[in-house]
Design an enzyme around this catalytic site. Structure first.
Site, PDB file in Angstrom:
ATOM      1  N   GLU A  28      45.623  30.061  40.697  1.00  0.00           N
ATOM      2  CA  GLU A  28      46.537  29.371  41.557  1.00  0.00           C
ATOM      3  C   GLU A  28      47.567  29.164  40.897  1.00  0.00           C
ATOM      4  O   GLU A  28      47.821  29.416  39.512  1.00  0.00           O
ATOM      5  CB  GLU A  28      45.693  28.004  41.610  1.00  0.00           C
ATOM      6  N   ALA A  34      46.630  27.628  37.755  1.00  0.00           N
ATOM      7  CA  ALA A  34      45.285  27.601  37.392  1.00  0.00           C
ATOM      8  C   ALA A  34      45.054  29.267  37.251  1.00  0.00           C
ATOM      9  O   ALA A  34      44.715  29.884  37.908  1.00  0.00           O
ATOM     10  CB  ALA A  34      44.420  27.055  38.285  1.00  0.00           C
ATOM     11  N   GLU A  48      42.760  40.050  35.950  1.00  0.00           N
ATOM     12  CA  GLU A  48      41.335  39.771  35.683  1.00  0.00           C
ATOM     13  C   GLU A  48      41.156  39.224  34.230  1.00  0.00           C
ATOM     14  O   GLU A  48      40.203  39.669  33.682  1.00  0.00           O
ATOM     15  CB  GLU A  48      40.458  41.041  35.825  1.00  0.00           C
ATOM     16  N   GLN A  55      58.423  58.544  25.907  1.00  0.00           N
ATOM     17  CA  GLN A  55      59.014  58.954  24.561  1.00  0.00           C
ATOM     18  C   GLN A  55      59.072  60.277  24.415  1.00  0.00           C
ATOM     19  O   GLN A  55      60.145  60.998  24.287  1.00  0.00           O
ATOM     20  CB  GLN A  55      58.552  58.355  23.250  1.00  0.00           C
TER      21      GLN A  55
END
Length: 404
Positions: A145, A148, A388, A361
């Site tokens: 959220e 959250a 996650e 690179q």
């Protein structure tokens, strides 16, 4: 040595638990090859355009669904293929090697359906898993959220209030992957504010439920073809029969889900890194400076060696975590699953960021322009360190597992 007097005994997170040899089964090797062929044929040619337009790749979804690779983890009892956790890892890894956005199709389907598999009543499984298995619907996961993110348990504000034979949802979910293309959503909401995380319950919300709307797509650094949007619930009424598990079990189910699905994020990171390494190797073999291919310079060789070494280490840890995930899904108690899932996600995503940056690179100025794929891979890799559970949170999780 283990058991030597005066030395602490192993706790199960290191040398003492590592198998001496590891090899994929013939079935897993065949699966990897099949997915790679599909990815090379149908997905890799589309990757740059998916990134450029930011449009969800429905053609890729259809190709994955036709091959049965979009949700291989769904058990045969619900019309799925019944693939194990390692099979899911291989699919996500090989698709991500070609296109990180496309790898979120099987990854998010697993994330969204895992709470149903882990905690839902049989009636809920029978209703929602078969359409996903048939390729008729996708399933997203709604935990985070606006206030959250890392503190999902303590900061959650979305409420679900009992009303007759159902619940009324109000609140906002943020950073929801594949929102708007998924038909079903696992949504966590507070049903008892006085109980903290133990007052959170999980529900299935369907696209089209009255009062359920979507925010505008986010404009992101990478994985641009996978929509990320907010979910809004404005007096959204859903029947109690859509509850996943019992009231108050939602956060426990959410954490169990992540123990399994962080492994899929590690797989995505592996694929992104492998794609960048493969391209860089091809480039340095052809690119000439000072009269010879730059692959002949020792400094370049050292970079390639480090990239491959780190990638293979992350791969072995991820496969070991997948094996633990599968054992847990089969009902075995696996005490170190949480550690391994956090460890593989953290290591693989850090490696992906490192390898893709080094690939840019190695290509020099060419690596910095979107005519070449490694800059896209570097942008795509970054999110694997964030979603996650950020890698900082994962290190806290691992430390708790070691110290408890």
């Amino acid at each position: 040595m283990p058991g030597q007097p005066g030395l602490p005994q192993p706790v199960g997170y290191g040398y003492y638990r590592v198998m001496s040899t590891f090899a994929l089964s013939e079935e897993h090797e065949a699966l990897r090859q099949a997915v790679r062929e599909l990815a090379d044929d149908k997905i890799a040619p589309r990757a740059a355009d998916i990134d450029r337009t930011g449009q969800f790749p429905w053609d890729v979804y259809e190709a994955l669904a036709k091959a049965g690779f979009h949700a291989l983890h769904i058990p045969e009892a619900y019309g799925g293929e019944g693939g194990d956790a390692l099979a899911s890892v291989l699919i996500i890894e090989e698709v991500a090697r070609a296109c990180a956005t496309s790898s979120l199709i099987p990854a998010v389907n697993k994330l969204g359906t895992m709470p149903v598999l882990l905690g839902a009543a049989e009636s809920v499984k029978q209703k929602y898993l078969p359409p996903v298995a048939r390729g008729e619907a996708m399933f997203s996961y709604a935990l985070s959220e606006p206030e959250a993110g890392s503190d999902a348990g303590g900061g959650m504000r979305t409420r679900a209030v009992r009303k007759g034979d159902g619940y009324v949802l109000n609140g906002v979910k943020r950073w929801i992957t594949n929102a708007g293309v998924s038909k079903f959503y696992t949504v966590m909401a507070v049903t008892d504010p006085g109980k903290g995380p133990n007052g959170i319950t999980a529900f299935v919300v369907e696209d089209g439920d009255p009062g359920f709307t979507l925010g505008a797509p986010e404009h992101k650094l990478g994985i641009k073809g996978s929509p990320t949007r907010e979910l809004y619930f404005d007096n959204t009424e859903i029947p109690a029969s859509r509850m996943i598990g019992e009231e108050g079990q939602g956060f426990k189910i959410a954490l169990k889900t992540l123990d399994h699905t962080r492994v899929t994020i590690a797989a995505q990171a592996l694929g992104i890194a492998q794609g960048a390494l493969d391209y860089a190797i091809g480039y340095v073999r052809e690119r000439k400076q000072f009269g010879k291919a730059i692959a002949e310079f020792q400094g370049v060789q050292f970079m390639l060696a480090d990239m491959a070494m780190k990638l293979e280490g992350a791969r072995q840890l991820t496969y070991a975590a997948a094996a633990r995930s599968e054992r847990a899904m089969r009902g075995e108690k696996v005490a170190d699953l949480t550690f391994f899932s956090s460890a593989c996600k953290t290591l693989a995503s850090d490696v992906a960021m490192s390898v893709t940056t080094d690939a840019v690179q190695l290509l020099g100025g060419y690596g910095y322009v979107n005519d070449y794929p490694v800059e896209r891979m570097m942008r795509d890799a970054k999110i694997t360190q964030i979603y996650e559970g950020t890698n900082q949170i994962q290190r806290m999780v691992m430390a708790r597992q070691l110290l408890k």
